[in-house]
Design a protein around this motif. Structure first.
Motif, mmCIF file in Angstrom:
data_model
loop_
_atom_site.group_PDB
_atom_site.id
_atom_site.type_symbol
_atom_site.label_atom_id
_atom_site.label_comp_id
_atom_site.label_asym_id
_atom_site.label_seq_id
_atom_site.Cartn_x
_atom_site.Cartn_y
_atom_site.Cartn_z
ATOM 1 N N ALA A 196 0.779 7.377 -6.182
ATOM 2 C CA ALA A 196 2.082 6.746 -7.188
ATOM 3 C C ALA A 196 3.195 7.991 -7.211
ATOM 4 O O ALA A 196 2.970 8.816 -7.925
ATOM 5 N N CYS A 215 -1.119 -3.692 1.121
ATOM 6 C CA CYS A 215 -1.065 -2.628 0.089
ATOM 7 C C CYS A 215 -2.417 -2.288 -0.207
ATOM 8 O O CYS A 215 -3.367 -3.009 -0.061
ATOM 9 N N GLU A 220 2.078 0.998 -4.692
ATOM 10 C CA GLU A 220 2.593 -0.187 -5.429
ATOM 11 C C GLU A 220 3.308 -1.250 -4.498
ATOM 12 O O GLU A 220 3.381 -2.567 -4.247
ATOM 13 N N THR A 221 4.296 -0.403 -3.764
ATOM 14 C CA THR A 221 5.030 -1.299 -2.599
ATOM 15 C C THR A 221 4.662 -1.039 -1.455
ATOM 16 O O THR A 221 5.304 -1.866 -0.578
#
Length: 312
Positions: free
Chosen positions: A292, A56, A98-99
């Motif tokens: 995001a 990530c 984030e993921t």
């Protein structure tokens, strides 16, 4: 093609719509387009399946959209039209910062100036690169490996400032397309030129949570507004190729640019692939944008990432 979209600032910005571009894709300009053309033809190869093994990344830097954005005007991957220049394939990947999962079915816009610094839709406002006095030490107008001096005044067409209403109906070097299940999207275009006050760059926006319909893409919100940048060696090499070599406009280097945050890939620096001494045959540019999806970044906010994202 008849344009049915008005200026973006005159429409409800919560409802976005793309008019489908009809007809066959336009081939990359010039006889030396084999590298870029072949890359475009193989857009979804085995290498695209490596996403699950990637780590990530931090958020890709947000930048201003500049004054010359036209809201999702053409749904197409080949944005070249009849513009001359070095053929280029732009390979993009959009992931959730984030993921680290790919962002599927996002609408990705790109737009940039032509080989002489002119923006479609704003030809009368663009400063371009066909006139003026060549920079000192560079009679031909081609870029050199030395800084051209700190620019003065506001960058004309990619820096700050509010949105400008289009002055013409041209739409070359602009397009929107959706990401696939791996978060990937590709565009065929040309290597951009330069104009006073800005390093060579391409603008981009990523839109999510909208719907793809028979008419195009509607609704959703903009989760990323950014710009892609080019290493100096490639820009210098492009300046030896016509029509870039005819430019007499003073060039701003990457380190002088007031929009690029000097953070490498996080700041939008592309990974470029081309033959040494043969850039005229085509360039492949690639990058992963870490965004995001739940946030809105539609114009002038800046949130640079803390570490580099990975070029794909």
């Amino acid at each position: 093609m008849t344009e049915t979209q008005g200026p973006a600032h005159k429409r409800d910005m919560t409802r976005r719509k793309v008019i489908l571009a009809g007809g066959a894709a336009v081939a990359a300009v010039g006889v030396g387009g084999s590298i870029a053309a072949n890359a475009f033809a193989g857009e979804t190869d085995a290498a695209d399946t490596k996403s699950e093994a990637e780590s990530c990344y931090r958020l890709t830097s947000e930048t201003t959209e500049g004054p010359y954005y036209i809201d999702a005007d053409k749904l197409r991957r080949d944005i070249t039209e009849d513009k001359e220049g070095i053929p280029m394939v732009l390979r993009l990947k959009v992931i959730d910062a984030e993921t680290c999962k790919p962002v599927r079915n996002a609408a990705v816009d790109i737009w940039h100036c032509d080989a002489l610094g002119i923006y479609s839709g704003y030809e009368s406002l663009s400063t371009g690169g066909g006139g003026g006095t060549p920079p000192s030490g560079a009679p031909s107008g081609a870029p050199t490996d030395q800084p051209s001096g700190t620019p003065t005044g506001a960058p004309p067409g990619g820096g700050g400032g509010g949105h400008e209403e289009p002055t013409d109906d041209e739409r070359y070097l602009r397009g929107t397309w959706k990401t696939d299940k791996h978060g990937r999207v590709e565009f065929r275009t040309i290597f951009p030129g330069w104009y006073r006050g800005r390093a060579v760059h391409i603008h981009t926006k990523v839109h999510v949570d909208g719907k793809w319909t028979d008419a195009g893409y509607e609704g959703g919100h903009t989760c990323h507004t950014g710009q892609f940048f080019f290493e100096e060696a490639a820009v210098i090499a492009s300046g030896k190729v016509a029509p870039y070599s005819t430019s007499t406009t003073e060039r701003t280097t990457l380190t002088e640019d007031t929009i690029y945050d000097q953070s490498g890939t996080t700041g939008g620096l592309l990974k470029l692939t081309y033959g040494k001494g043969r850039i005229a045959k085509g360039v492949i540019g690639s990058i992963t944008m870490a965004v995001a999806p739940d946030e809105t970044h539609d114009s002038t906010d800046t949130q640079p990432g803390a570490s580099a994202s990975a070029a794909s």
